[in-house]
Design an enzyme around this catalytic site. Structure first.
Site, mmCIF file in Angstrom:
data_model
loop_
_atom_site.group_PDB
_atom_site.id
_atom_site.type_symbol
_atom_site.label_atom_id
_atom_site.label_comp_id
_atom_site.label_asym_id
_atom_site.label_seq_id
_atom_site.Cartn_x
_atom_site.Cartn_y
_atom_site.Cartn_z
ATOM 1 N N ASP A 117 0.914 -1.255 0.106
ATOM 2 C CA ASP A 117 -0.132 0.034 0.036
ATOM 3 C C ASP A 117 0.890 1.236 0.126
ATOM 4 O OD1 ASP A 117 -2.618 -1.021 -0.191
ATOM 5 O OD2 ASP A 117 -2.157 -1.842 1.960
ATOM 6 N N ASP A 183 -7.167 -3.645 -5.686
ATOM 7 C CA ASP A 183 -6.826 -2.524 -4.999
ATOM 8 C C ASP A 183 -5.269 -1.994 -5.570
ATOM 9 O OD1 ASP A 183 -8.552 -4.321 -3.844
ATOM 10 O OD2 ASP A 183 -8.369 -3.248 -2.026
HETATM 11 N N1 GLY Z 1 -7.327 -1.273 0.014
HETATM 12 C C1 GLY Z 1 -8.282 -1.883 1.169
HETATM 13 C C2 GLY Z 1 -9.476 -1.622 0.854
HETATM 14 O O1 GLY Z 1 -10.058 -1.282 -0.290
HETATM 15 O O2 GLY Z 1 -10.355 -1.863 1.627
#
Ligand code: GLY
Length: 403
Positions: A117, A183
């Site tokens: 992330d 994501d």
């Molecule tokens: N990237 C984690 C979410 O969208 O919850």
């Protein structure tokens, strides 16, 4: 007073009255939305400043208070990023030192290598800071963060691994080897930026490889996407097509669809490869034409959740899609204005009392009614800082388009 005189006197009185009373200024809903956001985030800033600490608000903590995170949390870049967008939207100079301070408080994140992330974290904070103020040290932080992210690139599947699977985390209990979540498309913008900043094409190549494999494996024929694809580290083949935060493996988790629309739009921006834009359009088309899309265009948390229409909405997915649509409306697509109009409708819905919190309430977050993860029983029908971040980004994009 004769008739002529009284008419003249009446006219003079009318003239004086109309020149003295200031006509009421009509404030448009986007202007009101920005004013409200400035006031609401302003209250959170006052709370943070009064604490004497550099707190980083994410959501509610379940005890009526706000949950604040550390730099390693995937959501640590969104609050600093929101302050940058508010600074840009309002021109309020008092926000500038605060944007610097909240951004620099998470600089240690540039060295994170244990999750993917880092793109969200560093690009939303330092990326916006660099875009707006050209601080040379922010450039080094962006490049270092891109290097850290690339340590997670896996040669055989040609993807950036999202989650580690060793240890006692819930991810380790799923039997995955190299899980990649949709994501992860959102982390690629950092890599594209790092190539522009450094001249090193390695970052660009990693981003393109990841996008290409995701394009091949993550999508169903109807344009919707899976949440998790698990690859073999050894030979790069797909081991599982799963969900983690959606209703079911074969369901359409709304935030995942939003990440896909936004992520592939960025890939088109950076490469001009039509296939990326086509995927963004196809996934958006899936959502737009979905028979269960509500009239106010704020998606259910999962479009296949069994209790629809009595299921929760996910405001965060609406903010992300709206922001992406403003960008799409600037690209060579059929009827570009229709994408802007759809985004306008989403933003207008988000800006009503149905989704925008009264001032001082909702933990001083702007928007209500997002969903973190129902399968994990976590963050259900709450404010989330990324819903606010992409809402502000969308308001900013709308403003730019209408200039
Ligand atoms: N990237 C984690 C979410 O969208 O919850």
């Amino acid at each position: 007073m004769n008739l002529k005189k009284s008419i003249l006197t009446g006219c003079a009185a009318l003239l004086i009255a109309s020149s003295c009373s200031t006509p009421e200024k009509k404030v448009s809903w986007p202007e009101k939305a920005v004013e409200n956001a400035r006031a609401q985030i302003g209250m959170e800033i006052d709370t943070i400043e009064a604490s004497g600490k550099c707190l980083n608000p994410v959501t509610l903590n379940g005890k009526g208070g706000v949950y604040y995170c550390g730099y390693a949390d995937w959501r640590s870049g969104f609050f600093p990023g929101s302050v940058w967008y508010l600074y840009e939207l309002t021109g309020d100079q008092t926000l500038l030192p605060l944007a610097y301070k909240y951004t620099e408080a998470i600089s240690e994140a540039q060295n994170l290598t244990w999750h993917h992330d880092i793109g969200f974290i560093i690009n939303c904070s330092f990326g916006n800071g660099l875009r707006l103020t050209a601080k040379p040290e922010y450039k080094d932080i962006m490049i270092q963060a891109a290097k850290s992210l690339c340590t997670r690139f896996r040669e055989k599947p040609q993807v950036i691994q999202s989650w580690d699977v060793k240890g006692n985390s819930w991810q380790s209990e799923r039997g995955w080897e190299c899980p990649v979540i949709i994501d992860n498309m959102m982390n690629l913008e950092l890599l594209f930026e790092a190539t522009k900043l450094s001249g090193d094409s390695t970052f660009y190549n990693v981003a393109v490889a990841h996008a290409d494999r995701t394009l091949e494996e993550h999508f169903r024929p109807d344009g919707s996407c899976y949440h998790v694809i698990d690859y073999s580290i050894e030979d790069g083949t797909v081991r599982h097509r799963h969900t983690a935060q959606g209703y079911a493996h074969e369901s359409a988790w709304s935030r995942g669809q939003a990440w896909a629309v936004y992520g592939f739009t960025v890939c088109y921006r950076e490469t001009k490869e039509r296939k990326y834009l086509d995927q963004a359009l196809k996934t958006f088309g899936f959502m737009k034409n979905h028979k269960r899309m509500p009239a106010d265009l704020i998606p259910y948390w999962d479009m296949d959740a069994p209790g629809i229409p009595n299921e929760l909405r996910d405001v965060s997915s609406a903010s992300v899609i709206a922001s992406a649509l403003y960008e799409i409306s600037t690209y060579p697509v059929e009827n570009p204005q229709s994408y802007k109009e759809y985004a306008d409708k989403m933003l207008e819905s988000l800006s009503t009392p149905e989704y925008t919190a009264p001032l001082g309430e909702n933990g001083r977050f702007i928007l209500m009614h997002s969903v973190g993860s129902i399968p994990h029983n976590s963050e259900i029908d709450v404010p989330l800082n990324y819903a606010d971040y992409y809402y502000l980004e969308a308001l900013k994009r709308k403003k730019d388009l209408e200039k």
